[in-house]
Design a protein around this motif. Structure first.
Motif, PDB file in Angstrom:
ATOM      1  N   ASN A 151       0.737  -1.090   0.014  1.00 59.93           N
ATOM      2  CA  ASN A 151       0.028  -0.098   0.072  1.00 59.93           C
ATOM      3  C   ASN A 151       0.809   1.283   0.038  1.00 59.93           C
ATOM      4  N   ASP A 152       1.901   1.168  -0.817  1.00 59.26           N
ATOM      5  CA  ASP A 152       2.448   2.389  -1.189  1.00 59.26           C
ATOM      6  C   ASP A 152       3.677   2.734   0.133  1.00 59.26           C
ATOM      7  N   LYS A 153       3.805   1.956   1.080  1.00 59.92           N
ATOM      8  CA  LYS A 153       4.659   2.090   2.053  1.00 59.92           C
ATOM      9  C   LYS A 153       5.727   0.651   2.125  1.00 59.92           C
ATOM     10  N   GLU A 154       6.899   1.043   2.401  1.00 56.68           N
ATOM     11  CA  GLU A 154       7.765  -0.053   2.503  1.00 56.68           C
ATOM     12  C   GLU A 154       7.757  -0.813   3.943  1.00 56.68           C
ATOM     13  N   ARG A 155       7.569  -2.182   3.850  1.00 60.17           N
ATOM     14  CA  ARG A 155       7.529  -2.942   5.002  1.00 60.17           C
ATOM     15  C   ARG A 155       8.780  -3.795   5.088  1.00 60.17           C
ATOM     16  N   PHE A 156       9.175  -3.958   6.456  1.00 63.69           N
ATOM     17  CA  PHE A 156      10.471  -4.773   6.810  1.00 63.69           C
ATOM     18  C   PHE A 156      10.012  -6.117   7.474  1.00 63.69           C
ATOM     19  N   ASP A 157       8.794  -6.527   7.702  1.00 64.34           N
ATOM     20  CA  ASP A 157       8.362  -7.471   8.769  1.00 64.34           C
ATOM     21  C   ASP A 157       7.625  -8.401   7.812  1.00 64.34           C
ATOM     22  N   VAL A 158       7.722  -8.675   6.649  1.00 68.86           N
ATOM     23  CA  VAL A 158       6.829  -9.439   5.494  1.00 68.86           C
ATOM     24  C   VAL A 158       7.528 -10.912   5.503  1.00 68.86           C
ATOM     25  N   GLU A 159       6.918 -11.997   5.772  1.00 70.78           N
ATOM     26  CA  GLU A 159       7.401 -13.233   5.918  1.00 70.78           C
ATOM     27  C   GLU A 159       6.894 -13.883   4.503  1.00 70.78           C
ATOM     28  N   GLU A 160       5.756 -13.398   4.004  1.00 73.75           N
ATOM     29  CA  GLU A 160       5.409 -14.120   2.564  1.00 73.75           C
ATOM     30  C   GLU A 160       4.348 -13.017   1.995  1.00 73.75           C
ATOM     31  N   TYR A 161       4.298 -12.993   0.649  1.00 73.52           N
ATOM     32  CA  TYR A 161       3.711 -12.261  -0.095  1.00 73.52           C
ATOM     33  C   TYR A 161       3.173 -12.843  -1.365  1.00 73.52           C
ATOM     34  N   CYS A 162       2.014 -12.449  -1.827  1.00 75.81           N
ATOM     35  CA  CYS A 162       1.557 -12.792  -3.175  1.00 75.81           C
ATOM     36  C   CYS A 162       1.211 -11.757  -3.912  1.00 75.81           C
ATOM     37  N   ILE A 163       1.677 -11.091  -5.229  1.00 79.64           N
ATOM     38  CA  ILE A 163       1.439  -9.960  -6.045  1.00 79.64           C
ATOM     39  C   ILE A 163       0.034 -10.117  -6.502  1.00 79.64           C
ATOM     40  N   SER A 164      -0.294 -11.197  -7.188  1.00 82.96           N
ATOM     41  CA  SER A 164      -1.531 -11.436  -7.986  1.00 82.96           C
ATOM     42  C   SER A 164      -2.485 -11.404  -7.148  1.00 82.96           C
ATOM     43  N   GLU A 165      -2.630 -11.999  -5.970  1.00 89.48           N
ATOM     44  CA  GLU A 165      -3.794 -11.896  -5.002  1.00 89.48           C
ATOM     45  C   GLU A 165      -3.662 -10.741  -4.187  1.00 89.48           C
ATOM     46  N   GLY A 166      -2.656  -9.902  -4.072  1.00 96.54           N
ATOM     47  CA  GLY A 166      -2.578  -8.671  -3.202  1.00 96.54           C
ATOM     48  C   GLY A 166      -2.689  -9.094  -1.655  1.00 96.54           C
ATOM     49  N   TRP A 167      -1.798  -9.845  -1.313  1.00 96.03           N
ATOM     50  CA  TRP A 167      -1.526 -10.106   0.127  1.00 96.03           C
ATOM     51  C   TRP A 167      -0.251 -10.123   0.654  1.00 96.03           C
ATOM     52  N   VAL A 168       0.142 -10.029   1.907  1.00 99.05           N
ATOM     53  CA  VAL A 168       1.272 -10.055   2.361  1.00 99.05           C
ATOM     54  C   VAL A 168       0.893 -10.835   4.001  1.00 99.05           C
ATOM     55  N   LYS A 169       1.695 -11.711   4.420  1.00105.91           N
ATOM     56  CA  LYS A 169       1.693 -12.266   5.698  1.00105.91           C
ATOM     57  C   LYS A 169       2.805 -11.683   6.527  1.00105.91           C
ATOM     58  N   VAL A 170       2.449 -11.083   7.959  1.00101.88           N
ATOM     59  CA  VAL A 170       3.406 -10.484   8.747  1.00101.88           C
ATOM     60  C   VAL A 170       3.274 -11.211  10.241  1.00101.88           C
ATOM     61  N   PRO A 171       3.832 -11.231  10.955  1.00 97.12           N
ATOM     62  CA  PRO A 171       3.809 -11.654  12.274  1.00 97.12           C
ATOM     63  C   PRO A 171       2.874 -10.976  13.066  1.00 97.12           C
ATOM     64  N   ALA A 172       2.071 -11.518  13.873  1.00 92.50           N
ATOM     65  CA  ALA A 172       1.025 -10.837  14.866  1.00 92.50           C
ATOM     66  C   ALA A 172       1.872 -10.508  16.163  1.00 92.50           C
ATOM     67  N   SER A 173       2.403  -9.444  16.303  1.00 91.90           N
ATOM     68  CA  SER A 173       3.420  -9.070  17.544  1.00 91.90           C
ATOM     69  C   SER A 173       4.249 -10.194  17.916  1.00 91.90           C
ATOM     70  N   ARG A 174       4.309 -10.707  19.170  1.00 95.08           N
ATOM     71  CA  ARG A 174       5.193 -11.436  19.481  1.00 95.08           C
ATOM     72  C   ARG A 174       4.399 -12.847  19.910  1.00 95.08           C
ATOM     73  N   THR A 175       3.337 -13.055  19.378  1.00 96.35           N
ATOM     74  CA  THR A 175       2.453 -14.290  19.615  1.00 96.35           C
ATOM     75  C   THR A 175       3.337 -15.147  18.874  1.00 96.35           C
ATOM     76  N   VAL A 176       3.409 -16.545  19.613  1.00 96.30           N
ATOM     77  CA  VAL A 176       3.995 -17.792  19.041  1.00 96.30           C
ATOM     78  C   VAL A 176       2.987 -18.909  19.074  1.00 96.30           C
ATOM     79  N   GLY A 177       2.904 -19.668  17.911  1.00 97.27           N
ATOM     80  CA  GLY A 177       1.879 -21.023  17.955  1.00 97.27           C
ATOM     81  C   GLY A 177       2.526 -22.224  18.745  1.00 97.27           C
ATOM     82  N   ARG A 178       1.704 -23.381  18.605  1.00 93.35           N
ATOM     83  CA  ARG A 178       2.218 -24.427  19.412  1.00 93.35           C
ATOM     84  C   ARG A 178       3.440 -25.062  18.886  1.00 93.35           C
ATOM     85  N   LYS A 179       3.996 -24.778  17.747  1.00 83.78           N
ATOM     86  CA  LYS A 179       5.510 -25.041  17.223  1.00 83.78           C
ATOM     87  C   LYS A 179       6.371 -24.117  17.445  1.00 83.78           C
ATOM     88  N   GLY A 180       6.160 -23.062  18.122  1.00 83.94           N
ATOM     89  CA  GLY A 180       7.140 -22.086  18.412  1.00 83.94           C
ATOM     90  C   GLY A 180       7.582 -21.081  17.237  1.00 83.94           C
TER      91      GLY A 180
END
Length: 82
Positions: free
Chosen positions: A37-66
């Motif tokens: 969205n015209d802003k540079e991000r430094f925390d992107v873990e995965e992206y898809c240009i054609s579908e228009g999404w990025v995945k970023v960590p939700a603060s410091r929350t970790v799942g069951r596998k760490g």
């Protein structure tokens, strides 16, 4: 000059996680930038240009596998080499 010539084209979908099928090791030999969205991000873990999404960590929350819990943000995604 050699670095720009050797850089492979950026894929439509890319993941930082080496266990992901969307991880391309050759791309990570060069520094990558993500503009969301015209802003540079430094925390992107995965992206898809054609579908228009990025995945970023939700603060410091970790799942069951760490691994960090990811949230998907939708918008305009641009990937580029620095």
């Amino acid at each position: 000059m050699d670095e720009a010539k050797a850089a492979p084209p950026l894929p439509d979908r890319l993941s930082v996680d080496p266990g992901s099928p969307h991880h391309v090791a050759a791309v990570f030999e060069h520094e990558i930038g993500i503009r969301f969205n015209d802003k540079e991000r430094f925390d992107v873990e995965e992206y898809c240009i054609s579908e228009g999404w990025v995945k970023v960590p939700a603060s410091r929350t970790v799942g069951r596998k760490g691994k960090p819990v990811m949230i998907k943000l939708k918008g305009k995604v641009e990937a580029f080499y620095r």
